[in-house]
Design a protein around this motif. Sequence first.
Motif, PDB file in Angstrom:
ATOM      1  N   LYS A   1      31.572  43.977  63.339  1.00  0.00           N
ATOM      2  CA  LYS A   1      32.914  43.986  63.950  1.00  0.00           C
ATOM      3  C   LYS A   1      33.073  42.743  64.830  1.00  0.00           C
ATOM      4  O   LYS A   1      32.177  42.379  65.570  1.00  0.00           O
ATOM      5  N   ASN A   2      34.212  42.079  64.732  1.00  0.00           N
ATOM      6  CA  ASN A   2      34.559  40.866  65.500  1.00  0.00           C
ATOM      7  C   ASN A   2      33.797  39.618  65.069  1.00  0.00           C
ATOM      8  O   ASN A   2      33.890  38.577  65.714  1.00  0.00           O
ATOM      9  N   LEU A   3      33.026  39.719  63.987  1.00  0.00           N
ATOM     10  CA  LEU A   3      32.322  38.534  63.480  1.00  0.00           C
ATOM     11  C   LEU A   3      33.337  37.568  62.876  1.00  0.00           C
ATOM     12  O   LEU A   3      34.274  37.988  62.193  1.00  0.00           O
ATOM     13  N   LYS A   4      33.154  36.273  63.133  1.00  0.00           N
ATOM     14  CA  LYS A   4      34.074  35.276  62.588  1.00  0.00           C
ATOM     15  C   LYS A   4      33.578  34.833  61.205  1.00  0.00           C
ATOM     16  O   LYS A   4      32.390  34.550  61.031  1.00  0.00           O
ATOM     17  N   ILE A   5      34.511  34.806  60.255  1.00  0.00           N
ATOM     18  CA  ILE A   5      34.165  34.405  58.888  1.00  0.00           C
ATOM     19  C   ILE A   5      35.189  33.391  58.399  1.00  0.00           C
ATOM     20  O   ILE A   5      36.263  33.246  58.983  1.00  0.00           O
ATOM     21  N   ARG A   6      34.834  32.685  57.320  1.00  0.00           N
ATOM     22  CA  ARG A   6      35.835  31.895  56.602  1.00  0.00           C
ATOM     23  C   ARG A   6      35.675  32.189  55.114  1.00  0.00           C
ATOM     24  O   ARG A   6      34.632  32.686  54.691  1.00  0.00           O
ATOM     25  N   VAL A   7      36.737  31.906  54.354  1.00  0.00           N
ATOM     26  CA  VAL A   7      36.706  32.260  52.931  1.00  0.00           C
ATOM     27  C   VAL A   7      36.311  31.049  52.095  1.00  0.00           C
ATOM     28  O   VAL A   7      36.522  29.902  52.509  1.00  0.00           O
ATOM     29  N   THR A   8      35.749  31.306  50.891  1.00  0.00           N
ATOM     30  CA  THR A   8      35.209  30.214  50.076  1.00  0.00           C
ATOM     31  C   THR A   8      35.950  30.034  48.755  1.00  0.00           C
ATOM     32  O   THR A   8      35.594  29.174  47.964  1.00  0.00           O
ATOM     33  N   HIS A   9      36.978  30.842  48.505  1.00  0.00           N
ATOM     34  CA  HIS A   9      37.571  30.844  47.158  1.00  0.00           C
ATOM     35  C   HIS A   9      38.750  29.889  47.015  1.00  0.00           C
ATOM     36  O   HIS A   9      39.285  29.737  45.914  1.00  0.00           O
ATOM     37  N   ARG A  10      39.167  29.220  48.110  1.00  0.00           N
ATOM     38  CA  ARG A  10      40.385  28.404  48.014  1.00  0.00           C
ATOM     39  C   ARG A  10      40.153  26.945  48.367  1.00  0.00           C
ATOM     40  O   ARG A  10      41.050  26.239  48.779  1.00  0.00           O
ATOM     41  N   GLY A  11      38.906  26.503  48.263  1.00  0.00           N
ATOM     42  CA  GLY A  11      38.637  25.083  48.481  1.00  0.00           C
ATOM     43  C   GLY A  11      38.355  24.759  49.934  1.00  0.00           C
ATOM     44  O   GLY A  11      38.555  25.557  50.839  1.00  0.00           O
TER      45      GLY A  11
ATOM     46  N   GLU B   1      42.057  43.198  40.944  1.00  0.00           N
ATOM     47  CA  GLU B   1      43.082  42.711  39.999  1.00  0.00           C
ATOM     48  C   GLU B   1      43.783  41.483  40.561  1.00  0.00           C
ATOM     49  O   GLU B   1      44.053  40.513  39.848  1.00  0.00           O
ATOM     50  N   TYR B   2      44.062  41.503  41.863  1.00  0.00           N
ATOM     51  CA  TYR B   2      44.740  40.372  42.510  1.00  0.00           C
ATOM     52  C   TYR B   2      43.911  39.089  42.362  1.00  0.00           C
ATOM     53  O   TYR B   2      44.443  38.028  42.027  1.00  0.00           O
ATOM     54  N   PHE B   3      42.598  39.175  42.608  1.00  0.00           N
ATOM     55  CA  PHE B   3      41.749  37.976  42.520  1.00  0.00           C
ATOM     56  C   PHE B   3      41.629  37.492  41.076  1.00  0.00           C
ATOM     57  O   PHE B   3      41.583  36.290  40.828  1.00  0.00           O
ATOM     58  N   GLN B   4      41.610  38.433  40.115  1.00  0.00           N
ATOM     59  CA  GLN B   4      41.544  38.050  38.700  1.00  0.00           C
ATOM     60  C   GLN B   4      42.830  37.317  38.291  1.00  0.00           C
ATOM     61  O   GLN B   4      42.789  36.257  37.672  1.00  0.00           O
ATOM     62  N   LYS B   5      43.964  37.886  38.753  1.00  0.00           N
ATOM     63  CA  LYS B   5      45.264  37.347  38.344  1.00  0.00           C
ATOM     64  C   LYS B   5      45.581  36.030  39.070  1.00  0.00           C
ATOM     65  O   LYS B   5      46.052  35.064  38.465  1.00  0.00           O
ATOM     66  N   THR B   6      45.329  35.981  40.380  1.00  0.00           N
ATOM     67  CA  THR B   6      45.747  34.822  41.193  1.00  0.00           C
ATOM     68  C   THR B   6      44.754  33.662  41.105  1.00  0.00           C
ATOM     69  O   THR B   6      45.154  32.499  41.028  1.00  0.00           O
ATOM     70  N   TYR B   7      43.462  33.964  41.107  1.00  0.00           N
ATOM     71  CA  TYR B   7      42.453  32.885  41.157  1.00  0.00           C
ATOM     72  C   TYR B   7      41.581  32.821  39.905  1.00  0.00           C
ATOM     73  O   TYR B   7      40.636  32.043  39.858  1.00  0.00           O
ATOM     74  N   ASN B   8      41.923  33.679  38.914  1.00  0.00           N
ATOM     75  CA  ASN B   8      41.110  33.760  37.703  1.00  0.00           C
ATOM     76  C   ASN B   8      39.639  33.975  38.057  1.00  0.00           C
ATOM     77  O   ASN B   8      38.739  33.335  37.530  1.00  0.00           O
ATOM     78  N   ARG B   9      39.445  34.852  39.033  1.00  0.00           N
ATOM     79  CA  ARG B   9      38.075  35.085  39.513  1.00  0.00           C
ATOM     80  C   ARG B   9      37.750  36.573  39.374  1.00  0.00           C
ATOM     81  O   ARG B   9      38.401  37.422  39.981  1.00  0.00           O
ATOM     82  N   ARG B  10      36.700  36.853  38.577  1.00  0.00           N
ATOM     83  CA  ARG B  10      36.269  38.241  38.429  1.00  0.00           C
ATOM     84  C   ARG B  10      35.246  38.529  39.525  1.00  0.00           C
ATOM     85  O   ARG B  10      34.275  37.797  39.694  1.00  0.00           O
ATOM     86  N   LEU B  11      35.501  39.563  40.313  1.00  0.00           N
ATOM     87  CA  LEU B  11      34.581  39.890  41.410  1.00  0.00           C
ATOM     88  C   LEU B  11      33.301  40.520  40.863  1.00  0.00           C
ATOM     89  O   LEU B  11      33.349  41.437  40.035  1.00  0.00           O
ATOM     90  N   ASN B  12      32.147  40.015  41.337  1.00  0.00           N
ATOM     91  CA  ASN B  12      30.855  40.553  40.886  1.00  0.00           C
ATOM     92  C   ASN B  12      30.474  41.833  41.622  1.00  0.00           C
ATOM     93  O   ASN B  12      29.653  42.605  41.149  1.00  0.00           O
TER      94      ASN B  12
END
Length: 843
Positions: free
Chosen positions: A257-267, A301-312
């Motif tokens: 909880k309250n840990l800071k993260i950043r995302v890796t899927h959008r460059g 489904e959102y990640f598959q459709k928007t980023y063509n990324r299948r979640l493992n």
Amino acid sequence: METISKTPSELTEFVLRPNLGTSGRHIRVRSNFFEITSLPDMEIIHYDVTITPDVPPILNRKIFAEFEKLNLSGALGNVRCVFDGRKNIFASRQLPIKDSQVFKVSLPNNQNTSGKPLPKCFELKVKKVGKINYEELVLFLGGKRQLTPNCLTAIMALDVIIHHQPSMDYVTVGHSFFTPRDSRPISGGAEIWQGYYQSARPTQGKMMINVDLSATAFYERGPLLLMITKLLGRRTPDDLRRGVSDKDYQKIERSIKNLKIRVTHRGELVSKKNFKISKFTPSSADNTKFDSNGVTMSVSEYFQKTYNRRLNYSFLPCVVVKRNIYLPIEICEVVEGQRHIRKLSEKQTADMIKFTCQQPHERANKIRQGLDILNYRTNEYLRQFGLTVNNDMVVLEARVLSTPTITYHPSSRDFAFQPREGSWNLRDKKVAVGATLGSWAVVCFGSERDSPPQMIQAFIRQLVITCSDTGMDIPNKTPPIIHASPQGDIENILKQAWLRAGNISKAQPQLILCILPNIGVPLYAEIKRVADTVIGVASQCCQNKHMIQAKKQYCANICLKINVKLGGMNSFISPSQVPFITDRPTILMGADVSHPGPGDLNLPSIAALCGSMDSRASRYSASIRVQSGRTDIIADLGNMAKELLKTFYQSCGRKPERILFYRDGVSEGQFSQVLRGEVDALRAACASLEPGYRPTITFVIVQKRHHTIFFPLDKRDADRTGNCLPGTVIESTITHPFEFDFYLQSHPGLQGTSRSTHYHVLYDENSFSSDGIQQLSNNLCYIYARCTRAVSIVPPVYYAHIVCRRARFHSHGDDIEISEGGIGATSTFGVVKPELQRVMYYM
């Protein structure tokens, strides 16, 4: 500037150093202090800054850096100021700012590492406070002037000057800064970073910088998926496919909880933006649905459709970072440099100790390497203020005090002897006063399969033989043995054991020996609560794994504890070597206050006072109080002292004529407040016992939490671990300019670098010489009851510390929750039974 010397009584409210000690063998040591060879020769201008809205220091520094960039050639007149991250700015000359001026600063978006949206604009109100002239500080260092507010501000300014550059470049915590360049992962998704502590310290005639190693835990940077895998104790993320329980998810949720993260899927561009985790979604990424442009779809489904990324790992939940923003765990990275503020687990603590444990020569070398990072020689801020620092550790005069003669029972083959290098063993020795153990029982928590009766009997036989050889009398060699479940009703189990012991021996039960299956806190805590506050019987716990081996040395250590728990005395020092205690009735007192951990805001503080009970100062009685708030003043010291003075009188038949009071747990800023409050309380306690009763008092502060380390110059002056020899005392060069303080390293090194204890005599009606208080304090460290080695801190304080820790276990409530950190907030504290208060039940 007035340069008239103050008379000694005007210099300080505390005791002046009476003289320098002479006893012992003279040696030289190095210490981790670096001399400031030139102080600022200009007037330093002090400004107050208020930044609104209020944000943490790490952001304040970024705001200040942006403010400096925008205004360096204008409002700052090309002066590079230093800033403490909160309220204070110091400049080497007057800035072209009016008495008070307001500036507006906006932080670029990529500067926001907080995980929260920042205000569009910050306001800095800068106001001139005054000027600092270093002449006054020089007079104080030379013992010619008291420590004035101006001197304190001058020292603070030096601290801010040396900290400014590192705090802009690195993660800063208090006086320390940390770098990832020397880091090591530990269990549970954490890593340790090596850091450096530095502090400007006034010493005799000079200002010095104390530089030491620091280490603290951070959350391990990298994929959040890996952190969760480690938190669950799994080897690889694929092991999570076997399923994760709801309880485990709750545990992880609390941890991240309250840990800071950043995302890796959008460059790279977007990944600089930080998010803060608030919780997990109740369902997996496959089943977490939301509305996207009027279409309901799952996160997968959102990640598959928007980023063509299948979640493992779509079977795992998502993290929620804002309302209705769900991020799959596998696209999240933990941001570097986040401090691990939760309590470390036992395994993590062990890893931390291993990481920080360094031989003295290694530590000295690392401190020298730290000077390259601190870079005093080319630091432009130091140069601007005219500060120069010597890059060599200071060399000091020290002395090694003589070792006292320790006395055991006269029937011992080796009953009076001087230990070598601070440790000895119990071979051929009998305790000075052996207790009799006639009525006792054994409770083994666990199944008979894990702890067969014949194994327990073998252990008891070995324990009884060892205790008898060591001078205890054990007429009952076959106590009843009870097996019990560690998850059962512990209070009821111990009451049954007490009844069994009494019925079999037809005598008042004296001891319950408990064999524990593990080193977990809850079972141990409940045993101590019941034995100390419900039944009123001494308890001794030992671990199953040690019982199986039943080594003689282990049994001897238990024997030392049991003997004092039953009112015996293990050893004492020959009276001629502690004349202060033996010449006239004298009570030694040790006091400590322990506060709950940072997260336990509702829990009380606990104060403990321990007092010696006779002229040998080997047996102690204890008094405990629970007090609210996090104050270091002992609220009910008067009544606590009264209890111990009465016990001393009942034990000796005489009232103490002298009190030597050792006080732990006080920082320099509170010396004055603690001294006034607690000496007055002692006075009132004495007067309430008998009008006109006024024993002479000496009040000594004892500090273990400092960063002063000593390294022997000559191998002949080192013990086998490379540390200073037990009895090494330092009282000049790096000590207070004129007050009565000294450093004493009384214990032998075990592993790593030993830390001395800093003693500061604040009040003294007993007219101690330096030799007198130093030799007495050193000698006392040899009669700590539960081991055969000199300890690092005088026993009365050591006992008070143990009593504080023990009292945390005396809590009981409807919603009791005992964790490694302490006790749940709804609990109430039991009182130790009167029959235990005069023995050392807490050992």
